[in-house]
Design an enzyme around this catalytic site. Sequence first.
Site, PDB file in Angstrom:
ATOM      1  N   SER A 167       8.628   5.377   4.179  1.00 51.49           N
ATOM      2  CA  SER A 167       9.423   5.191   5.404  1.00 51.49           C
ATOM      3  C   SER A 167       9.119   3.825   6.002  1.00 51.49           C
ATOM      4  CB  SER A 167       9.072   6.267   6.438  1.00 51.49           C
ATOM      5  OG  SER A 167       9.462   7.520   5.948  1.00 51.49           O
ATOM      6  N   ARG A 181       0.432   7.861  12.533  1.00 51.70           N
ATOM      7  CA  ARG A 181       0.390   6.851  11.459  1.00 51.70           C
ATOM      8  C   ARG A 181      -0.477   5.633  11.822  1.00 51.70           C
ATOM      9  NH1 ARG A 181       1.738  10.749   9.551  1.00 51.70           N
ATOM     10  NH2 ARG A 181       3.684  11.269   8.494  1.00 51.70           N
ATOM     11  N   GLU A 215       6.624   1.018  10.177  1.00 48.06           N
ATOM     12  CA  GLU A 215       5.465   1.768   9.649  1.00 48.06           C
ATOM     13  C   GLU A 215       4.823   0.947   8.522  1.00 48.06           C
ATOM     14  OE1 GLU A 215       6.012   5.988   9.210  1.00 48.06           O
ATOM     15  OE2 GLU A 215       4.673   6.066   7.489  1.00 48.06           O
TER      16      GLU A 215
HETATM   17  C1  LIG Z   1       7.299   7.020  -2.430  1.00 50.39           C
HETATM   18  C2  LIG Z   1       6.417   6.963  -1.219  1.00 50.39           C
HETATM   19  C3  LIG Z   1       6.207   8.100  -0.461  1.00 50.39           C
HETATM   20  C4  LIG Z   1       5.403   8.045   0.677  1.00 50.39           C
HETATM   21  N1  LIG Z   1       5.214   9.191   1.392  1.00 50.39           N
HETATM   22  C5  LIG Z   1       4.400   9.161   2.472  1.00 50.39           C
HETATM   23  C6  LIG Z   1       4.161  10.348   3.225  1.00 50.39           C
HETATM   24  O1  LIG Z   1       4.642  11.444   2.906  1.00 50.39           O
HETATM   25  N2  LIG Z   1       3.347  10.266   4.301  1.00 50.39           N
HETATM   26  C7  LIG Z   1       2.761   9.092   4.679  1.00 50.39           C
HETATM   27  O2  LIG Z   1       2.018   9.082   5.673  1.00 50.39           O
HETATM   28  N3  LIG Z   1       2.984   7.951   3.992  1.00 50.39           N
HETATM   29  C8  LIG Z   1       3.770   7.951   2.899  1.00 50.39           C
HETATM   30  N4  LIG Z   1       3.992   6.803   2.202  1.00 50.39           N
HETATM   31  C9  LIG Z   1       3.408   5.527   2.665  1.00 50.39           C
HETATM   32  C10 LIG Z   1       2.006   5.211   2.106  1.00 50.39           C
HETATM   33  O3  LIG Z   1       1.764   5.917   0.910  1.00 50.39           O
HETATM   34  C11 LIG Z   1       0.925   5.547   3.134  1.00 50.39           C
HETATM   35  O4  LIG Z   1       1.048   4.742   4.285  1.00 50.39           O
HETATM   36  C12 LIG Z   1      -0.488   5.398   2.589  1.00 50.39           C
HETATM   37  O5  LIG Z   1      -1.379   5.920   3.541  1.00 50.39           O
HETATM   38  C13 LIG Z   1      -0.876   3.947   2.260  1.00 50.39           C
HETATM   39  O6  LIG Z   1      -2.069   3.988   1.470  1.00 50.39           O
HETATM   40  P1  LIG Z   1      -2.448   2.822   0.450  1.00 50.39           P
HETATM   41  O7  LIG Z   1      -3.745   3.173  -0.167  1.00 50.39           O
HETATM   42  O8  LIG Z   1      -1.335   2.548  -0.462  1.00 50.39           O
HETATM   43  O9  LIG Z   1      -2.691   1.610   1.457  1.00 50.39           O
HETATM   44  P2  LIG Z   1      -2.067   0.144   1.432  1.00 50.39           P
HETATM   45  O10 LIG Z   1      -0.598   0.243   1.463  1.00 50.39           O
HETATM   46  O11 LIG Z   1      -2.685  -0.648   0.343  1.00 50.39           O
HETATM   47  O12 LIG Z   1      -2.599  -0.388   2.829  1.00 50.39           O
HETATM   48  C14 LIG Z   1      -2.098   0.159   4.039  1.00 50.39           C
HETATM   49  C15 LIG Z   1      -3.033  -0.270   5.177  1.00 50.39           C
HETATM   50  O13 LIG Z   1      -4.279   0.405   5.024  1.00 50.39           O
HETATM   51  C16 LIG Z   1      -5.349  -0.534   5.040  1.00 50.39           C
HETATM   52  N5  LIG Z   1      -6.424  -0.023   4.201  1.00 50.39           N
HETATM   53  C17 LIG Z   1      -6.322   0.459   2.948  1.00 50.39           C
HETATM   54  N6  LIG Z   1      -7.527   0.873   2.521  1.00 50.39           N
HETATM   55  C18 LIG Z   1      -8.406   0.638   3.523  1.00 50.39           C
HETATM   56  C19 LIG Z   1      -9.811   0.813   3.698  1.00 50.39           C
HETATM   57  N7  LIG Z   1     -10.564   1.344   2.735  1.00 50.39           N
HETATM   58  N8  LIG Z   1     -10.376   0.429   4.867  1.00 50.39           N
HETATM   59  C20 LIG Z   1      -9.616  -0.119   5.855  1.00 50.39           C
HETATM   60  N9  LIG Z   1      -8.301  -0.313   5.763  1.00 50.39           N
HETATM   61  C21 LIG Z   1      -7.693   0.050   4.607  1.00 50.39           C
HETATM   62  C22 LIG Z   1      -4.731  -1.814   4.493  1.00 50.39           C
HETATM   63  O14 LIG Z   1      -5.509  -2.958   4.872  1.00 50.39           O
HETATM   64  C23 LIG Z   1      -3.369  -1.776   5.161  1.00 50.39           C
HETATM   65  O15 LIG Z   1      -3.474  -2.232   6.499  1.00 50.39           O
HETATM   66  C24 LIG Z   1       4.792   6.820   1.057  1.00 50.39           C
HETATM   67  C25 LIG Z   1       4.984   5.679   0.271  1.00 50.39           C
HETATM   68  C26 LIG Z   1       5.784   5.737  -0.856  1.00 50.39           C
HETATM   69  C27 LIG Z   1       5.954   4.508  -1.686  1.00 50.39           C
END
Ligand SMILES: Cc1cc2nc3c(=O)[nH]c(=O)nc-3n(C[C@H](O)[C@H](O)[C@H](O)COP(=O)(O)OP(=O)(O)OC[C@H]3O[C@@H](n4cnc5c(N)ncnc54)[C@H](O)[C@@H]3O)c2cc1C
Length: 280
Positions: A209, A162, A275
């Site tokens: 999580s 992660r 996380e």
């Molecule tokens: C219902 C639910 C289920 C989920 N299930 C999972 C799962 O099965 N597996 C899992 O791994 N996660 C899961 N997650 C968590 C989440 O979806 C992941 O961590 C996902 O990767 C976050 O992506 P995001 O685009 O929403 O990023 P954000 O939450 O907006 O940002 C997360 C981080 O990524 C950085 N970031 C985003 N885009 C970029 C970019 N282009 N360049 C550099 N940095 C960047 C941000 O600055 C921040 O530090 C879940 C969340 C929810 C709400």
Amino acid sequence: MFKNIETIKNADLKSYNTFKIGGRGTIVFPKNIYELKRVIKECKNNGLDYFILGNGSNLLFPDYDLEKILISLKYFDKITEKKSGIYIEAGVNIYALNNFCLMNKFDGLEWSFGIPASFGGLVYMNGGAYGHTIFDFIKRIKILKDDKIIWLKKYDIPFSYRKSNIEGIILGAEVKLKKTDENIIKEKQRYYFECRKKSQPLNYPSAGSVFKRTNDLIPAKLIDSLNLKGTKIGGAEISKKHAGFIINVDNAKSIDVRALIDYVKNKAGIDFEEEIILLN
Ligand SMILES: Cc1cc2nc3c(=O)[nH]c(=O)nc-3n(C[C@H](O)[C@H](O)[C@H](O)COP(=O)(O)OP(=O)(O)OC[C@H]3O[C@@H](n4cnc5c(N)ncnc54)[C@H](O)[C@@H]3O)c2cc1C
């Protein structure tokens, strides 16, 4: 600042994260690399911190107004076919990515169906599920660092659980995928989404999580064994369905979630690593 670049000032941040929590802030939406470079330059020239906002599905904003400028790459939303896979821009939504894979018969990413993320966020977090992670499929990643566009090869990136450890803004990445029958892809997407619905509290706002698992410790199992499911502080609750999730059941504040995190750590006697990313 950010003249002629789409900007929302005083945005209600609750609408930009899946927890539905937060104060207000400024969000900028560059349409291309030139605008993105300008936004960064102007932030630096004005002594402002910036933060890349994906889909906000792994974030906990503060209740007060955010000083950092949020940069959304939602307009970086193209997917292009390559020789042995596809190139995906950072702003592509994971649902749209799965839809593209289904339409174009690309097999491999079905496990991600239902993760409410952007592709850039998934790569940055090295997101994964059901025994797969996005880094299993990455060939190389395009980033913007110090005003330069750089291609990073997968094995030059010190990624871990992660965590991609990437320094820079992810613009997109090439992933290696095979072609297969679309019915197989459809069935796998359906299967993984069913698994998700069975185990996750998808009817409440959350950020997935809260704590990272390690080789020796699965936080959700420990929290469950301590009978903490259903524990509530303010409007935040440890999900009764999945002990690893904190859900927003009743207009939760950021401080409610933070207090619940501390409560769990105290009860468990373990300083779990979060996380989710807590912004200040
Ligand atoms: C219902 C639910 C289920 C989920 N299930 C999972 C799962 O099965 N597996 C899992 O791994 N996660 C899961 N997650 C968590 C989440 O979806 C992941 O961590 C996902 O990767 C976050 O992506 P995001 O685009 O929403 O990023 P954000 O939450 O907006 O940002 C997360 C981080 O990524 C950085 N970031 C985003 N885009 C970029 C970019 N282009 N360049 C550099 N940095 C960047 C941000 O600055 C921040 O530090 C879940 C969340 C929810 C709400």
